[in-house]
Structures are given as C-alpha cells and as structure tokens.
Design a protein around this motif. Sequence first.
Motif, short mmCIF file in Angstrom:
data_model
loop_
_atom_site.label_atom_id
_atom_site.label_comp_id
_atom_site.label_asym_id
_atom_site.label_seq_id
_atom_site.Cartn_x
_atom_site.Cartn_y
_atom_site.Cartn_z
N GLU A 30 45.08 47.85 27.37
CA GLU A 30 44.71 47.08 26.17
C GLU A 30 44.88 47.94 24.93
O GLU A 30 44.03 47.94 24.04
CB GLU A 30 43.26 46.62 26.24
N PRO A 75 42.80 38.04 35.28
CA PRO A 75 41.46 37.78 34.75
C PRO A 75 40.61 39.03 34.69
O PRO A 75 40.92 40.03 35.35
CB PRO A 75 40.87 36.77 35.74
N SER A 76 39.53 38.94 33.92
CA SER A 76 38.62 40.07 33.79
C SER A 76 38.05 40.44 35.15
O SER A 76 37.70 39.57 35.94
CB SER A 76 37.49 39.65 32.84
N HIS A 123 47.12 41.76 27.32
CA HIS A 123 46.46 40.49 27.06
C HIS A 123 47.24 39.69 26.04
O HIS A 123 47.27 38.46 26.09
CB HIS A 123 45.03 40.72 26.55
N THR A 128 38.13 46.77 45.63
CA THR A 128 38.51 46.44 44.25
C THR A 128 40.03 46.31 44.13
O THR A 128 40.53 45.46 43.41
CB THR A 128 38.00 47.55 43.28
N GLN A 164 40.96 52.00 27.54
CA GLN A 164 40.08 51.13 26.74
C GLN A 164 39.08 51.94 25.93
O GLN A 164 38.90 51.71 24.74
CB GLN A 164 39.29 50.21 27.65
N1 LIG Z 1 33.07 53.02 37.83
C1 LIG Z 1 32.87 51.89 38.50
N2 LIG Z 1 31.97 51.83 39.48
C2 LIG Z 1 31.76 50.70 40.19
N3 LIG Z 1 32.44 49.55 39.97
C3 LIG Z 1 33.36 49.54 39.00
C4 LIG Z 1 33.62 50.71 38.20
N4 LIG Z 1 34.59 50.39 37.30
C5 LIG Z 1 34.91 49.11 37.53
N5 LIG Z 1 34.19 48.60 38.53
C6 LIG Z 1 34.27 47.23 39.09
O1 LIG Z 1 35.58 47.07 39.63
C7 LIG Z 1 36.08 45.78 39.33
C8 LIG Z 1 37.41 45.90 38.60
O2 LIG Z 1 37.18 46.52 37.34
P1 LIG Z 1 38.38 46.80 36.34
O3 LIG Z 1 37.80 47.46 35.14
O4 LIG Z 1 39.46 47.52 37.05
O5 LIG Z 1 38.86 45.33 35.99
P2 LIG Z 1 39.85 44.82 34.86
O6 LIG Z 1 40.78 43.88 35.52
O7 LIG Z 1 40.45 45.98 34.14
O8 LIG Z 1 38.83 44.07 33.92
P3 LIG Z 1 38.85 43.84 32.32
O9 LIG Z 1 40.04 43.01 32.00
O10 LIG Z 1 37.57 43.10 32.08
O11 LIG Z 1 38.85 45.21 31.71
C9 LIG Z 1 35.00 45.08 38.51
O12 LIG Z 1 34.28 44.25 39.40
C10 LIG Z 1 34.14 46.18 38.01
O13 LIG Z 1 32.81 45.77 37.89
#
Ligand SMILES: Nc1ncnc2c1ncn2[C@@H]1O[C@H](COP(=O)(O)OP(=O)(O)OP(=O)(O)O)[C@@H](O)[C@H]1O
Length: 564
Positions: free
Chosen positions: A479, A351-352, A510, A332, A398
């Motif tokens: 956020e 990106p998300s 954002h 990740t 969040q």
């Molecule tokens: N507790 C968890 N267990 C397993 N996978 C997770 C967990 N939390 C997040 N992920 C996965 O890790 C990846 C990164 O998540 P993260 O929430 O850090 O992204 P983000 O950039 O903050 O996204 P967003 O802008 O949508 O909040 C994603 O694919 C998510 O599905």
Amino acid sequence: MISLIDRRALARYLGLLTASAVIRAAALLSLFPLLSAIFGDGGTLTWTAVFAVLVAVGWLVDHRVAGAGFSIGFELLNVLEGRLLDRLQRIPLGWLTTDRRAEARRALTSAGRELCSSIAWLVTPAINALLTPALIGLGLLLIAPRLGLVALAAVPLLLGTLWAGMRCVRASDASYAAASQEAAERVIELAQAQAALRAAGRAGTDGTAVGRALAGQRAAVLRLVGWGVPGQILFGLTAQVALLALAVAAVLADVTGAQAVALVVVAVRFVEPFTTLAELSPALQNLRGTVGRVRELLAAPVLAGNGAAPDLAEPAIELRDVRFGYESGRTTVDGVSFTVRRGTTTAIVGPSGAGKSTLLALIARFHETDSGSVRVLGHDVRDYDPADLMRQLGIVFQNVYLFEASLRDNVRLGAPHAADEQVEAAAAAAQLDEVVGRLPDGWDTRVGERGATLSGGERQRVSIARALLKQAPILLLDEATAALDNANERAVVRALEAGGHERATLIVAHRLSTIARADQILFLDGGKVTEAGTLDELLAAGGGFAAYWRQREQAAGWTLTGAS
Ligand SMILES: Nc1ncnc2c1ncn2[C@@H]1O[C@H](COP(=O)(O)OP(=O)(O)OP(=O)(O)O)[C@@H](O)[C@H]1O
C-alpha cells in the motif's frame, strides 16, 4: 554469562575475593587471642597489632576486590551490549513478540547496568558472606574443635534455610516481575494512546487494561510480601538456634573463662555474614531474573545463511507451495505458489486479512515458512546471509518507521554511503523534495519520535525515497501510495516504474490504477491465491477478482474498464 568475561580478569577477581575472605576470617579469629589477652592472659599489645594489621590488609584487599569487580562489571556491560545488539539484528522478527520486545528493551536499557554494578555491590558481598563463615568454622576447629564442628554444621543449615526462603518467594517474584512489566507497558500505552482515548471519550482507568495491570501489580506485591514472611521467620529462628548452640559449645569448650567469652564474641560475629546474605537475598533473586532474561535473549535463534549469491538470470521471486501461520493451528498463508520475473510488476489484491502483507514479510524472511520455499534470485531465502538478502530488496511497508533524526539521515538509511546528490534524486523521484522545500530547516529538519512531525503521506514518501535510493533489484511495496493524493501518486508510480526493465516489483495494491498497470495480478483470499492472471483475463473469468474490481469501481466512481 561467565563465558563473556575474560578468564584472567575473572581468576584475579576470584583470587582477591578468596584472599579477602581468608583475611576477614583470620581477623575475626584473632579476636580470640586478643580478647583472651584483654581478659587476663597477657600479650594485649601484640594481638592488638596483629588484629590491626589484619584489618588494614583486609581493607586494602577489599579495595582491590571492589576495583576488580567493577572492571569485570564494565567489561560485562560492554560485551553484553554488543552481543545483545548483534543478536537483536539477526533474530527472526516473528520471534520478537510484544513480550519479548519488552524483555529485549529491558535487557538493553537496564540489565547491562544492573549486572555491571551487581558484581561489586551484590556478588562480592554474597561470595564473601559464603566463604567467611566456612573459613571461620575451619579456624575454630583448631582452637575449639567442638565449637568448630558446630560452626561447620551451622553453615549448610543456615544456607539451606536461606535457600528455602528464596525458593518460597521465587514463583511470586517471577509473577511480580511479569505484573510490573505488564503495568509498565500499559502505562506507556496509556500515554501514547491519549489521542485515541480522548477521542473515544474514555477517561479514568477503572475497567481498562491499565487499571487491570495496576491492580495485578498490587496483588503481586502482596503475594510477594506474603510468601517472604515464612522464609524470614524460619531464617530468624534457625539463626537464633545456631547462635545458642554456638554459645553453649563456646561455654562448654575446654578453655579458660576469658577465652570462653572471646569464643562467644567470635560466635556472634560468625552469624553476621548470614544476616548479610538474608538482606541481599531479594536483590540476588532479582539478579537471577535479570540473568535469566539476558540468557534467553542471548540464546534466541538467529537468521543465518550459507553465503548464497544472487543470480540475476533467475526469477526474482518464486514461491513454491508456501504455508505459514502466526500461531500453530491457524493458517495465514495456505499453499501459495507464484513467480515474479525481473522487469515485471505483480499486484497482490484481496480482501482485508487475506494475508497480503504476510506474503511480503515471508519474502523478506521476517518470518520463517512452515513448509514450502520462498526463493529470491535463484536461492531459498534461508540460504542468503540476512544482510545479502536485504541488499536485494527495497521495501516500503504499511507502517513506515522513521528515526528521531534529520530527514536526510532518514532517507540515507536506504544506502548509508550514498552521495547527497543521490539522496536528493531519490527524494525528488518520491516527491519528497517538495516537502523538503516547505520545511523550515529543509533536509536538516528533525522528524521527531517515529516521524511524529510529518504527515502520513510525507512519511510514506520518505520510505519510498529510501527504497529508491537503495536501487535493489526487487521492490516490495505494501500500500505504498495509499496516503498520497492522486497527483503525487501518479508521480511516485512513474518513479517506481522508471527502473522497470531491471527491477521486479511486487505490490499490495488497492488503487485500481496500480492494479490496472500490473503485468500479473494475484487474487488472494483466505491465504490462498484463488485467481492469477492479467487484468483482462481475471475480468473475463468473472470470479472473485472481477466482483472485487466492480465493487471498487463503483465505490470510486471510476471509469477504466480494463477488459474493454
Ligand atoms: N504479527 C501477527 N501475529 C498474529 N497474527 C497476525 C500478525 N500479523 C497479521 N496477523 C493476522 O494474519 C492475517 C493476515 O494478515 P495480513 O496483514 O497479512 O493481511 P492483509 O491481507 O495484508 O490485510 P490488510 O489488507 O488489512 O492489510 C490476519 O488475520 C491478521 O490478523
């Protein structure tokens, strides 16, 4: 688990328990001379008195055993609750998966109570039922040696059969426990998700997770009952055979007819404790599961440090080639390095699903990195005692978690000893004072379960006020202002920037206005920082960030162009 109990109390309990078993066995064995006397040997009065005294003393000792059992149980409950709570507060958050959270909830809400009452209601009769027949067997060796030998041989045979029966149901018992827990969780989820389900037009439980969980629970019950049957049949048969062998040995013993009758009565009573054990076995199995769950929680890893003290002259946050995955084989965060100095703001954009929130969670040591290091104010986060690390961080994530308490207490969570004026100043800076003014009970308004009586934006302001009240040298914001309207957002951002020269801020951003004000922007894509620099530099580079920026600009109809 036994190590949690005071040794002296345990020794007293076990001593009384042994005394109780000895007296029970003696009372039962005294039936032999008593019945012999009644059937013609003479001395009925004396043996009746002996029997009565033994029963009375046994009753008194049993009473003391129950008291000792309860006091051990309550001590266990007390110590266990403290240990579990302490452990929970130091467990790495990544360890607390949904299943383990449910286990922890069960352990805290019911396991202590279950263990507490089990000592008196389960462990005491079970140990009694184990000791008494063995002692009766030894006593019978003196009266009728052959019968004594048969009785002593029957003890391991009957216990072995019971053990085999319990072993038979163990696997199905574990799967029943898992299925019940799953069903309980899904039912709670069903209740909590009613709004979403109704909005989606979903009614009924057929084909849904809750329907499947309930069906799974039903199947697990059937399996449990099915696997219990062979054990019951085997135990019933063995008990009958043992009884028959004892009766034959009693009749064949070198005694008078009256004494033989007395021995048969003793033999019948000898088998009774095993029947008690058989009745207790499902509860004992259950207790075994509870102890296992509690032990797993007590053995969970805890975050520890080695007393590092923050060095305010060092960079506030420094990541060096950090790699992390929630599951093995899935990355990740993929080799991220950056530095955030005090007095500066860094925006993480991307990106998300890029891993932005995960980065913040790693800095707060909610998860442990797989490799590389996360440093805060000069030290690896693993070197800080967890509470010391938390003191350096003001966090607005969040998902704002509010407690079912007053608004004031929810804000004060940021600094429990803060004066009312400080709480109110932080609230004003977070634009929360305006919310307080609107609520009927002002600061004393209860926020409901998880803050259910507040709007998303209001909850966010409580969280920001908490972080501001804490006055930590580092702010981690995820956020943080997303649910605020523009006017409130500007005011909150001003408040967050007010301690600017002292503080380091890392914000998952954002809004274009927030990104534009940052001293450094990190563009995160697929867990990697693909671009880093100021807004002008990144726009000039014309890479992924510039594309992201233009796209957002168009979507927002915004006019700021940082590069010009
Ligand atoms: N507790 C968890 N267990 C397993 N996978 C997770 C967990 N939390 C997040 N992920 C996965 O890790 C990846 C990164 O998540 P993260 O929430 O850090 O992204 P983000 O950039 O903050 O996204 P967003 O802008 O949508 O909040 C994603 O694919 C998510 O599905």
